[in-house]
Design an enzyme around this catalytic site. Structure first.
Site, short mmCIF file in Angstrom:
data_model
loop_
_atom_site.label_atom_id
_atom_site.label_comp_id
_atom_site.label_asym_id
_atom_site.label_seq_id
_atom_site.Cartn_x
_atom_site.Cartn_y
_atom_site.Cartn_z
N CYS A 81 0.84 -1.20 0.00
CA CYS A 81 0.00 0.00 0.00
C CYS A 81 0.88 1.26 0.00
O CYS A 81 1.58 1.52 -0.96
CB CYS A 81 -0.99 -0.04 1.15
SG CYS A 81 -2.32 1.18 0.95
N HIS A 186 -4.02 -4.73 -0.25
CA HIS A 186 -3.63 -5.27 1.06
C HIS A 186 -3.72 -6.81 1.03
O HIS A 186 -4.80 -7.35 1.20
CB HIS A 186 -4.57 -4.74 2.15
CG HIS A 186 -4.32 -3.32 2.49
ND1 HIS A 186 -3.36 -2.93 3.41
CD2 HIS A 186 -4.88 -2.18 2.02
CE1 HIS A 186 -3.35 -1.60 3.49
NE2 HIS A 186 -4.27 -1.13 2.66
N GLU A 188 -2.85 -8.80 3.30
CA GLU A 188 -3.27 -9.27 4.63
C GLU A 188 -4.78 -9.15 4.84
O GLU A 188 -5.32 -9.70 5.80
CB GLU A 188 -2.49 -8.52 5.72
CG GLU A 188 -2.93 -7.10 6.00
CD GLU A 188 -2.44 -6.05 5.02
OE1 GLU A 188 -2.66 -4.86 5.30
OE2 GLU A 188 -1.84 -6.40 3.97
#
Length: 211
Positions: A81, A186, A188
């Site tokens: 990001c 992202h 995650e």
């Protein structure tokens, strides 16, 4: 297990990145110590927030040169990001110079009917480097999770590893060049696809250790 240093400069959700790395079979350490970055098998630069505070925070911790040294050493490096954006030379979001590791600028999405800015939520990647290790074991147009108003625009198009389309605007979603990889989305927060991407990164780290 490979040790992955996650750079802490108070600009990211480090916990979820670390959890993803653990699931991917790595040992994450959260750090801003130059020595630990040097000792680690790989380095991740996460980040959420605004461009200027991010680069100021890195510089106030004397992390600019260690990041450049890590990448120059050939060690696997992943930006996430804002951690992608600050690798570039400058941003329309701020006045501070970026790290300048990748030539190019960070630009803002242009408002158009029918889209919201920030670009937020799930969207599909178009893989422009389909053979990149990041995309191994993924479907051809994987869905990942984005939250951003700005995107990177590299001078050299060959570093682009994936694009994403928001309204009529197709922009860079990931870059990959040798040991340096970075993504706008992202991983995650991107469910099983994101975990596979982190696992692919950890696999590359293992290969590097074994070489």
């Amino acid at each position: 297990m490979p040790v992955v240093a996650v750079i802490d400069y108070e600009m990211g959700n480090l916990h979820s990145v670390c959890k993803g790395l653990e699931k991917a079979g790595a040992t994450p350490i959260i750090t801003h110590s130059h020595q630990e970055l040097t000792k680690a098998d790989a380095v991740i630069l996460p980040g959420v927030g605004a461009f200027d505070p991010a680069v100021q925070s890195l510089r106030s911790r004397d992390l600019e040169q260690p990041i450049k040294d890590t990448i120059a050493s050939g060690k696997p490096f992943l930006g996430i990001c804002l951690g992608l954006q600050i690798l570039f030379e400058s941003s329309a979001e701020g006045t501070q110079p970026g790290l300048g590791i990748i030539k190019g600028k960070v630009r803002r999405f242009i408002s158009e009917p029918g889209i919201t800015i920030p670009h937020m939520g799930w969207n599909q990647l178009e893989l422009t480097q389909p053979k990149s290790i990041l995309w191994e074991h993924l479907p051809p147009q994987p869905w990942v999770y984005f939250v951003h108003s700005y995107y990177v625009d590299p001078v050299e198009p060959q570093v682009r590893a994936a694009t994403v389309t928001h309204g009529t605007q197709t922009v860079t979603a990931a870059i990959a060049h040798e040991n340096l990889m970075a993504v706008q989305f992202h991983p995650e927060k991107s469910s099983n696809i994101g975990l596979q991407i982190l696992s692919n990164f950890v696999s590359q780290v293992r290969e590097k250790i074994a070489a």
